[in-house]
Design a protein around this motif. Structure first.
Motif, PDB file in Angstrom:
ATOM      1  N   MET A  74      63.341 102.515  57.939  1.00  0.00           N
ATOM      2  CA  MET A  74      63.660 103.913  57.645  1.00  0.00           C
ATOM      3  C   MET A  74      63.522 104.153  56.152  1.00  0.00           C
ATOM      4  O   MET A  74      63.795 103.276  55.333  1.00  0.00           O
ATOM      5  N   CYS A 132      65.004 108.760  56.972  1.00  0.00           N
ATOM      6  CA  CYS A 132      63.941 109.296  57.816  1.00  0.00           C
ATOM      7  C   CYS A 132      63.286 108.152  58.585  1.00  0.00           C
ATOM      8  O   CYS A 132      62.832 107.178  57.985  1.00  0.00           O
ATOM      9  N   HIS A 158      60.171 107.335  61.181  1.00  0.00           N
ATOM     10  CA  HIS A 158      58.917 107.858  61.740  1.00  0.00           C
ATOM     11  C   HIS A 158      58.344 106.805  62.663  1.00  0.00           C
ATOM     12  O   HIS A 158      58.016 105.691  62.233  1.00  0.00           O
ATOM     13  N   CYS A 206      60.168 111.562  65.196  1.00  0.00           N
ATOM     14  CA  CYS A 206      60.725 111.412  63.860  1.00  0.00           C
ATOM     15  C   CYS A 206      62.186 111.857  63.901  1.00  0.00           C
ATOM     16  O   CYS A 206      62.531 112.794  64.621  1.00  0.00           O
ATOM     17  N   ARG A 233      65.388 112.736  61.136  1.00  0.00           N
ATOM     18  CA  ARG A 233      65.830 112.933  59.752  1.00  0.00           C
ATOM     19  C   ARG A 233      67.347 113.053  59.745  1.00  0.00           C
ATOM     20  O   ARG A 233      67.925 113.793  60.550  1.00  0.00           O
ATOM     21  N   GLU A 245      70.951 113.271  57.191  1.00  0.00           N
ATOM     22  CA  GLU A 245      71.507 113.531  55.865  1.00  0.00           C
ATOM     23  C   GLU A 245      73.028 113.414  55.910  1.00  0.00           C
ATOM     24  O   GLU A 245      73.651 113.720  56.930  1.00  0.00           O
TER      25      GLU A 245
END
Length: 206
Positions: free
Chosen positions: A39, A88, A90, A97, A99, A101
C-alpha cells in the motif's frame, strides 16, 4: 456488458467498511501475482510537504490498519509532526482500489513485540543495523552494522529496538473504487460519524 468491465462494487449498502475491505483483500490475495498487501503510505511534515512510499499492511481490524517501521525514519518523523496520513491499495488484476484516510498512532509495545518476534532473524537484525533514511557512504556501511549486531546478539534472542515498531491508521474516510467500462467507475465512500457512532455511506461520480 463484458464481465471484465462490469463494475465490481457490489450492492451491499449495509456492509461495514472493514467487512468490505476484508472481502476485497481476500479477492486480491487470491488473484494478484505479487504483494496484495502493498500500500502507498502518504504522510506530510509540519509544513504540509507530502511524501509517499510503499509499505506492507501487517494487520487490520475495526480499530484500523497496521504497518511497521523505524520510528526515526522520514515517515516516522513526519508522523510525529503531523499524525494525519493516507493509504492507497491498487490491485491491478482485480481492477480495484481502496483509499483510506485518518489519524495514525503507535500500537502498544506488546503488539510490536509480538510482531517483531515473528520476523525472520535477518529482518530482526536489519531493524537494528539500518539507520533508516540516513545517508551512508556505501553498502559497506550497512553490511558492517549488520555484522556488528550479528556478533552482539550471537545465538541469543534479538530484542525489539525501541526505535522500531508499529503504527495504526484509524480511518475516518474509506473509499472503494472498482473499474467500469468507458471509465464509468464505481465509487463508494464511507465517512465516520462525528460522534464515532458509525459510518455514513454515499456513492460518488467517477
Amino acid at each position: 456488458m463484458d464481465e471484465k468491465n462490469t463494475p465490481k462494487m457490489g450492492h451491499e449498502p449495509h456492509v461495514a467498511p472493514f467487512e468490505m475491505f476484508d472481502d476485497w483483500f481476500k479477492d486480491a490475495k487470491s488473484n494478484e501475482d505479487a504483494y496484495p498487501d502493498a500500500m502507498t503510505l502518504a504522510t506530510a511534515d509540519k509544513d504540509g510537504r507530502p511524501s509517499a512510499r510503499i509499505v506492507l499492511l501487517k494487520g487490520f481490524d475495526d480499530r484500523g490498519f497496521v504497518f511497521y517501521t523505524n520510528y526515526e525514519s522520514r515517515k516516522g518523523s513526519q508522523l510525529a509532526e503531523n499524525s494525519y496520513a493516507a493509504l492507497c491499495f491498487h490491485w491491478k488484476t482485480v481492477e480495484k482500489c481502496v483509499r483510506i484516510e485518518g489519524k495514525v498512532a503507535k500500537v502498544d509495545d506488546a503488539e510490536s513485540d509480538e510482531y517483531f518476534a515473528s520476523r525472520p532473524r535477518g529482518s530482526q537484525l536489519g531493524a537494528w543495523a539500518s539507520i533508516q533514511s540516513r545517508p551512508m557512504t556505501g553498502r559497506f556501511d550497512l553490511e558492517k552494522r549488520v555484522a556488528e549486531f550479528t556478533a552482539k546478539f550471537g545465538l541469543g534472542k534479538v530484542a525489539r529496538p525501541d526505535h522500531w515498531g508499529g503504527f495504526r491508521l484509524v480511518p475516518d474516510r474509506i473509499e472503494f473504487w472498482a473499474e467500469g467500462k468507458f471509465r464509468l467507475h464505481d465509487r463508494k465512500l464511507f465517512t465516520r460519524d462525528a460522534d464515532d457512532a458509525g459510518w455514513n455511506t454515499q456513492k460518488l461520480f467517477p
